[in-house]
Design an enzyme around this catalytic site. Structure first.
Site, PDB file in Angstrom:
ATOM      1  N   LYS A 154     -70.460-159.386  -0.139  1.00  0.00           N
ATOM      2  CA  LYS A 154     -71.001-159.479   0.217  1.00  0.00           C
ATOM      3  C   LYS A 154     -72.214-159.386  -0.752  1.00  0.00           C
ATOM      4  O   LYS A 154     -73.479-160.172  -1.387  1.00  0.00           O
ATOM      5  CB  LYS A 154     -72.028-160.079   1.391  1.00  0.00           C
ATOM      6  N   GLY A 155     -72.361-158.462  -1.310  1.00  0.00           N
ATOM      7  CA  GLY A 155     -73.771-157.724  -2.253  1.00  0.00           C
ATOM      8  C   GLY A 155     -74.203-158.107  -3.003  1.00  0.00           C
ATOM      9  O   GLY A 155     -75.143-158.501  -3.971  1.00  0.00           O
ATOM     10  N   GLU A 187     -70.504-158.128 -10.003  1.00  0.00           N
ATOM     11  CA  GLU A 187     -70.866-157.237  -9.193  1.00  0.00           C
ATOM     12  C   GLU A 187     -71.600-156.799  -9.185  1.00  0.00           C
ATOM     13  O   GLU A 187     -72.274-157.012 -10.202  1.00  0.00           O
ATOM     14  CB  GLU A 187     -70.088-156.305  -9.394  1.00  0.00           C
ATOM     15  N   ASP A 223     -68.942-148.256  -8.302  1.00  0.00           N
ATOM     16  CA  ASP A 223     -68.693-147.230  -7.793  1.00  0.00           C
ATOM     17  C   ASP A 223     -67.521-146.541  -7.749  1.00  0.00           C
ATOM     18  O   ASP A 223     -67.568-145.669  -9.156  1.00  0.00           O
ATOM     19  CB  ASP A 223     -69.771-147.226  -6.362  1.00  0.00           C
ATOM     20  N   LYS A 242     -72.856-146.386 -11.608  1.00  0.00           N
ATOM     21  CA  LYS A 242     -72.793-145.060 -10.784  1.00  0.00           C
ATOM     22  C   LYS A 242     -72.048-145.117 -11.196  1.00  0.00           C
ATOM     23  O   LYS A 242     -70.311-144.169 -11.017  1.00  0.00           O
ATOM     24  CB  LYS A 242     -72.368-144.764  -9.540  1.00  0.00           C
ATOM     25  N   ARG A 286     -80.501-156.021   2.636  1.00  0.00           N
ATOM     26  CA  ARG A 286     -80.004-156.249   1.643  1.00  0.00           C
ATOM     27  C   ARG A 286     -81.428-156.963   1.245  1.00  0.00           C
ATOM     28  O   ARG A 286     -81.265-157.361   0.185  1.00  0.00           O
ATOM     29  CB  ARG A 286     -78.747-157.730   1.577  1.00  0.00           C
TER      30      ARG A 286
HETATM   31  P1  IMP Z   1     -66.173-148.968  -5.604  1.00  0.00           P
HETATM   32  O1  IMP Z   1     -64.825-149.880  -5.194  1.00  0.00           O
HETATM   33  O2  IMP Z   1     -66.350-148.202  -5.080  1.00  0.00           O
HETATM   34  O3  IMP Z   1     -66.366-149.222  -6.997  1.00  0.00           O
HETATM   35  O4  IMP Z   1     -67.272-149.565  -4.918  1.00  0.00           O
HETATM   36  C1  IMP Z   1     -67.639-150.811  -4.989  1.00  0.00           C
HETATM   37  C2  IMP Z   1     -68.850-151.530  -3.292  1.00  0.00           C
HETATM   38  O5  IMP Z   1     -69.094-150.290  -2.511  1.00  0.00           O
HETATM   39  C3  IMP Z   1     -69.664-151.779  -4.526  1.00  0.00           C
HETATM   40  O6  IMP Z   1     -69.636-153.266  -4.158  1.00  0.00           O
HETATM   41  C4  IMP Z   1     -70.545-152.098  -3.039  1.00  0.00           C
HETATM   42  O7  IMP Z   1     -70.873-153.363  -2.254  1.00  0.00           O
HETATM   43  C5  IMP Z   1     -70.391-150.997  -2.576  1.00  0.00           C
HETATM   44  N1  IMP Z   1     -71.330-149.880  -2.532  1.00  0.00           N
HETATM   45  C6  IMP Z   1     -71.170-148.833  -3.461  1.00  0.00           C
HETATM   46  N2  IMP Z   1     -71.912-148.178  -3.629  1.00  0.00           N
HETATM   47  C7  IMP Z   1     -72.931-148.271  -2.999  1.00  0.00           C
HETATM   48  C8  IMP Z   1     -74.299-147.333  -2.855  1.00  0.00           C
HETATM   49  O8  IMP Z   1     -74.731-147.034  -2.895  1.00  0.00           O
HETATM   50  N3  IMP Z   1     -74.792-148.811  -1.433  1.00  0.00           N
HETATM   51  C9  IMP Z   1     -74.477-149.634  -0.897  1.00  0.00           C
HETATM   52  N4  IMP Z   1     -72.909-150.355  -1.269  1.00  0.00           N
HETATM   53  C10 IMP Z   1     -72.398-149.311  -2.137  1.00  0.00           C
HETATM   54 MG    MG Z   2     -69.891-155.383  -4.140  1.00  0.00          MG
END
Ligand code: IMP
Ligand code: MG
Length: 174
Positions: free
Chosen positions: A40-41, A96, A100, A128, A162
């Site tokens: 959803k982000g 995106e 993270d 990040k 959000r």
């Molecule tokens: P990844 O798979 O670890 O790269 O995470 C990606 C998803 O995790 C992002 O698209 C966000 O939806 C969620 N996410 C990562 N970091 C944060 C944060 O600091 N706050 C809220 N959601 C996060």
């Molecule tokens: Mg996301």
């Protein structure tokens, strides 16, 4: 009670969105790209970005889940909502909110890559890099951010916050 503090103001975010929209409009001129938002982000960023583009685009969304609840990734990504638009032979740009660990993006790039798009690139508002577990290419980045947990500008903590216009650091929850 949760408390948060502003790291990047909504005003600075909007300036950055304009900058990115300018680059994308140049790079994708005459390519009629399809922008794929990750729900959803990314819904806030997607809505802001497409209204600042000067080229025609198509839009679709996928939904992936890796965070079951709270702040830590479960390490397992699954597809909750599939893509409706065929992307074979199309120029695809993934939109995106934040990258993270890179797990979500890596899963999505693999899923989309198997459908043979003409090109496949990534645009993320926040990055990040210090948290990366898997090396993933991010072609357009808004802001590189520190290793904190953020809310606002589409990002949530347990589905809250959000709608905050700023990027905020979540400080404590009880
Ligand atoms: P990844 O798979 O670890 O790269 O995470 C990606 C998803 O995790 C992002 O698209 C966000 O939806 C969620 N996410 C990562 N970091 C944060 C944060 O600091 N706050 C809220 N959601 C996060
Ligand atoms: Mg996301």
């Amino acid at each position: 009670m949760s408390t948060y503090r502003v790291l990047i103001t909504g005003e600075d975010i909007q300036k950055k969105v304009s900058e990115i929209a300018g680059k994308i409009s140049t790079d994708y001129r005459d390519r009629h790209p399809i922008l794929i938002g990750v729900l959803k982000g990314s819904f806030v960023f997607m809505a802001d970005l497409v209204r600042k583009l000067s080229i025609p685009v198509e839009i679709d969304f996928v939904q992936l889940a890796s965070y079951e609840a709270g702040r830590e990734t479960s390490g397992c990504v699954r597809l909750v909502r599939k893509l409706e638009t065929p992307v074979k032979g199309r120029h695809v740009l993934v939109i995106e909110d934040i990258v993270d660990s890179g797990l979500t993006l890596s899963f999505l790039l693999d899923y989309l890559g198997r459908q043979q798009p003409a090109s496949l690139k990534v645009c993320a508002m926040f990055d990040k890099p210090s948290r990366r577990n898997i090396d993933v290419p991010v072609d357009y980045v808004g802001f590189t951010v520190p290793d904190e947990f953020f809310v606002g500008y589409g990002l949530d903590f347990n589905q809250q916050f959000r709608c905050l216009p700023d990027l905020c650091i979540l400080e404590e929850q009880n």
